[in-house]
Design a protein around this motif. Structure first.
Motif, PDB file in Angstrom:
ATOM      1  N   UNK A  98       0.792  -1.228   0.000  1.00  0.00           N
ATOM      2  CA  UNK A  98       0.000   0.000   0.000  1.00  0.00           C
ATOM      3  C   UNK A  98       0.825   1.279   0.000  1.00  0.00           C
ATOM      4  N   UNK A  99       2.099   1.199   0.307  1.00  0.00           N
ATOM      5  CA  UNK A  99       2.917   2.410   0.389  1.00  0.00           C
ATOM      6  C   UNK A  99       2.946   3.172  -0.929  1.00  0.00           C
ATOM      7  N   UNK A 100       2.913   2.445  -2.040  1.00  0.00           N
ATOM      8  CA  UNK A 100       2.947   3.092  -3.357  1.00  0.00           C
ATOM      9  C   UNK A 100       1.754   2.646  -4.205  1.00  0.00           C
ATOM     10  N   UNK A 101       0.645   2.361  -3.553  1.00  0.00           N
ATOM     11  CA  UNK A 101      -0.531   1.842  -4.249  1.00  0.00           C
ATOM     12  C   UNK A 101      -1.189   2.915  -5.114  1.00  0.00           C
ATOM     13  N   UNK A 102      -1.803   2.475  -6.197  1.00  0.00           N
ATOM     14  CA  UNK A 102      -2.551   3.368  -7.075  1.00  0.00           C
ATOM     15  C   UNK A 102      -3.904   3.696  -6.435  1.00  0.00           C
ATOM     16  N   UNK A 103      -4.541   4.793  -6.867  1.00  0.00           N
ATOM     17  CA  UNK A 103      -5.833   5.185  -6.274  1.00  0.00           C
ATOM     18  C   UNK A 103      -6.890   4.089  -6.315  1.00  0.00           C
ATOM     19  N   UNK A 104      -6.988   3.359  -7.415  1.00  0.00           N
ATOM     20  CA  UNK A 104      -7.990   2.298  -7.501  1.00  0.00           C
ATOM     21  C   UNK A 104      -7.741   1.220  -6.450  1.00  0.00           C
TER      22      UNK A 104
END
Length: 261
Positions: A207-213
């Motif tokens: 989740x640290x670099x997760x996309x908005x979706x």
């Protein structure tokens, strides 16, 4: 662009621009700021000309060094060298450095190569900068550092893509005023999403670099319900939700942040 106070003579500005920044007007303006503030540094893309190619042709093999990744590791297949002194031209700021980067062209780049690039078998790109060294940063004068510093500008494109995914691509009205409010709300959402991941999910690899979706599916659209008991409200989270612990960890870290004073 680091710096606590843009109006302070002690603040430091780093300005990174793509190829559109290689204009006399912009660079001369930055040099004027640098003269008055002594703290303005820039890296900009540079459109290669025949003069640049002639200067590149004069570089000895020993001038080329392996470039670095953003993590400071050697980046095989990519090399950098400095053109400063080989390609002096009038009209540009004094002391400006030119850093050239080369890589073997991929198939999709073959049609866009110049005659010089076809002859040498390399594809070239150049960065212009006024950075000689950065106080307190070892190796900041080296061309590998400056090349990696400029390429980190690509993260801006990621932020633009994120902004579009958070609502910027869907303006809701023909009214300028309504769209202005929508833009402000979308940018606030982007900032909140970025700070949430930075402050509370920095040690979560997924989740640290997760996309908005991804964030919407895992955290923002949480299967939960509000309940009341003993004059208190509780958020009942579905126990089988795979990211329930990530949500609770994020919530606890947010509530433990010191209050703004």
């Amino acid at each position: 662009m680091p710096g606590a106070d843009p109006d302070s003579s002690q603040s430091k500005l780093l300005i990174r621009v793509d190829g559109a920044g290689a204009s006399h007007g912009l660079l001369q303006h930055l040099e004027v700021l640098n003269t008055t503030r002594r703290t303005v540094r820039y890296t900009v893309g540079w459109k290669i000309t025949q003069e640049d190619e002639a200067a590149i042709a004069q570089l000895p093999a020993s001038a080329w060094e392996t470039s670095l990744t953003q993590q400071g590791e050697l980046q095989g297949g990519y090399q950098v060298a400095e053109l400063t002194g080989l390609n002096a031209r009038g009209g540009w700021p004094e002391g400006m450095r030119l850093i050239v980067r080369r890589v073997r062209p991929s198939r999709r780049h073959l049609k866009k190569l110049t005659d010089f690039e076809k002859k040498t078998g390399w594809r070239y790109s150049i960065t212009a900068t006024n950075i000689r060294h950065m106080w307190g940063i070892a190796g900041s004068h080296q061309i590998q550092f400056l090349d990696a510093l400029h390429r980190d500008h690509a993260e801006v494109e990621d932020r633009i893509r994120t902004g579009k995914a958070m609502g910027l691509r869907n303006l809701p009205s023909h009214s300028w005023q309504i769209n202005t409010g929508w833009m402000l709300a979308a940018n606030l959402a982007v900032d909140l999403d970025a700070w949430l991941r930075l402050l509370t999910l920095h040690d979560d690899e997924d989740l640290a670099h997760a996309e908005p979706d991804t964030m919407r599916f895992r955290l923002y659209h949480l299967p939960a319900r509000l309940a009341r008991h003993a004059r208190r409200r509780f958020l009942r989270i579905e126990r089988t939700w795979p990211w329930a612990s990530a949500f609770t960890t994020s919530w606890k870290r947010l509530t433990q942040l010191p209050a703004v004073t």
